[in-house]
Design a protein around this motif. Structure first.
Motif, PDB file in Angstrom:
ATOM      1  N   ARG A   1       0.871  -1.060   0.117  1.00 15.51           N
ATOM      2  CA  ARG A   1      -0.341   0.007   0.335  1.00 15.51           C
ATOM      3  C   ARG A   1       0.999   1.482   0.350  1.00 15.51           C
ATOM      4  NH1 ARG A   1      -5.313  -0.755   3.287  1.00 15.51           N
ATOM      5  NH2 ARG A   1      -5.950  -3.055   1.909  1.00 15.51           N
ATOM      6  N   LEU A   2       2.111   1.195   0.461  1.00 12.04           N
ATOM      7  CA  LEU A   2       2.450   2.602   0.596  1.00 12.04           C
ATOM      8  C   LEU A   2       3.609   2.562  -0.650  1.00 12.04           C
ATOM      9  CD1 LEU A   2       4.823   1.902   4.116  1.00 12.04           C
ATOM     10  CD2 LEU A   2       2.762   3.609   3.442  1.00 12.04           C
ATOM     11  N   GLU A   3       4.052   1.786  -1.622  1.00 13.08           N
ATOM     12  CA  GLU A   3       4.614   1.367  -2.933  1.00 13.08           C
ATOM     13  C   GLU A   3       3.818   2.180  -3.477  1.00 13.08           C
ATOM     14  OE1 GLU A   3       5.898  -2.230  -3.883  1.00 13.08           O
ATOM     15  OE2 GLU A   3       7.774  -2.307  -1.966  1.00 13.08           O
ATOM     16  N   ARG A   4       2.094   1.924  -3.274  1.00 16.52           N
ATOM     17  CA  ARG A   4       1.166   1.962  -4.278  1.00 16.52           C
ATOM     18  C   ARG A   4       0.734   3.786  -4.371  1.00 16.52           C
ATOM     19  NH1 ARG A   4      -1.425  -2.660  -3.628  1.00 16.52           N
ATOM     20  NH2 ARG A   4      -2.401  -1.652  -1.673  1.00 16.52           N
ATOM     21  N   LEU A   5       0.849   3.953  -2.799  1.00 16.16           N
ATOM     22  CA  LEU A   5       0.569   5.890  -2.696  1.00 16.16           C
ATOM     23  C   LEU A   5       2.270   7.024  -3.188  1.00 16.16           C
ATOM     24  CD1 LEU A   5      -0.973   7.563  -0.733  1.00 16.16           C
ATOM     25  CD2 LEU A   5       0.823   6.860   1.555  1.00 16.16           C
ATOM     26  N   GLU A   6       3.065   5.612  -2.817  1.00 17.34           N
ATOM     27  CA  GLU A   6       4.271   7.019  -3.259  1.00 17.34           C
ATOM     28  C   GLU A   6       3.711   6.486  -5.224  1.00 17.34           C
ATOM     29  OE1 GLU A   6       6.882   8.279  -1.666  1.00 17.34           O
ATOM     30  OE2 GLU A   6       5.795   7.918  -0.073  1.00 17.34           O
ATOM     31  N   ASP A   7       3.571   5.696  -5.986  1.00 19.46           N
ATOM     32  CA  ASP A   7       3.618   5.701  -7.163  1.00 19.46           C
ATOM     33  C   ASP A   7       2.400   7.007  -7.825  1.00 19.46           C
ATOM     34  OD1 ASP A   7       5.232   4.035  -7.372  1.00 19.46           O
ATOM     35  OD2 ASP A   7       3.983   2.095  -7.874  1.00 19.46           O
ATOM     36  N   THR A   8       1.813   7.263  -6.439  1.00 18.38           N
ATOM     37  CA  THR A   8       0.869   8.217  -6.725  1.00 18.38           C
ATOM     38  C   THR A   8       0.728  10.036  -7.029  1.00 18.38           C
ATOM     39  OG1 THR A   8      -0.504   7.750  -5.073  1.00 18.38           O
ATOM     40  CG2 THR A   8      -1.606   6.399  -7.080  1.00 18.38           C
ATOM     41  N   LYS A   9       1.634  10.393  -5.652  1.00 22.05           N
ATOM     42  CA  LYS A   9       1.739  11.290  -5.146  1.00 22.05           C
ATOM     43  C   LYS A   9       2.857  12.223  -6.465  1.00 22.05           C
ATOM     44  CE  LYS A   9       2.675  10.094  -0.697  1.00 22.05           C
ATOM     45  NZ  LYS A   9       3.519  10.365   0.632  1.00 22.05           N
ATOM     46  N   PRO A  10       3.020  12.915  -6.653  1.00 19.49           N
ATOM     47  CA  PRO A  10       3.413  14.177  -7.341  1.00 19.49           C
ATOM     48  C   PRO A  10       4.345  14.355  -7.808  1.00 19.49           C
ATOM     49  CG  PRO A  10       1.272  15.344  -6.919  1.00 19.49           C
ATOM     50  CD  PRO A  10       1.768  13.955  -6.270  1.00 19.49           C
ATOM     51  N   PHE A  11       5.623  14.443  -8.752  1.00 17.57           N
ATOM     52  CA  PHE A  11       6.956  15.024  -8.318  1.00 17.57           C
ATOM     53  C   PHE A  11       7.194  15.632  -8.440  1.00 17.57           C
ATOM     54  CE2 PHE A  11      11.121  15.320 -10.073  1.00 17.57           C
ATOM     55  CZ  PHE A  11      11.595  14.380  -9.650  1.00 17.57           C
ATOM     56  N   TYR A  12       7.518  16.454  -7.402  1.00 16.23           N
ATOM     57  CA  TYR A  12       8.742  18.113  -7.444  1.00 16.23           C
ATOM     58  C   TYR A  12       9.763  18.135  -7.333  1.00 16.23           C
ATOM     59  CZ  TYR A  12       3.361  18.817  -7.024  1.00 16.23           C
ATOM     60  OH  TYR A  12       2.237  18.852  -7.274  1.00 16.23           O
TER      61      TYR A  12
END
Length: 77
Positions: free
Chosen positions: A65-76
């Motif tokens: 779940r944490l990996e999926r959450l990281e994948d959906t965060k925008p990259f700035y």
């Protein structure tokens, strides 16, 4: 766990122990078992083995779940 002991003896010396090898073995074995057989295996676990099994499930599920959450965060930058 008896199954793990049997699998280890069967594949000892034939695999490198990489995550891919271990995943392949686990998936191959699980494909051959039905719901009833899986429950029978769980019933045979000692209390310590069952606690370990559940702990491992929780940890791996949370990692996923944490990996999926990281994948959906925008990259700035």
């Amino acid at each position: 766990m008896k199954l793990v002991d049997e699998i280890f003896e069967m594949y000892k010396g034939k695999i490198r122990g990489s995550q891919e090898d271990l995943d392949m073995i686990a998936f191959t074995i699980l494909e051959q078992l039905d719901h009833r057989e899986l429950l029978e295996m769980v019933k045979e676990l000692s209390e310590d083995e069952l606690a370990y099994f559940i702990r491992l499930y929780i940890v791996e599920s949370l990692k996923g779940r944490l990996e999926r959450l990281e994948d959906t965060k925008p990259f700035y930058h």
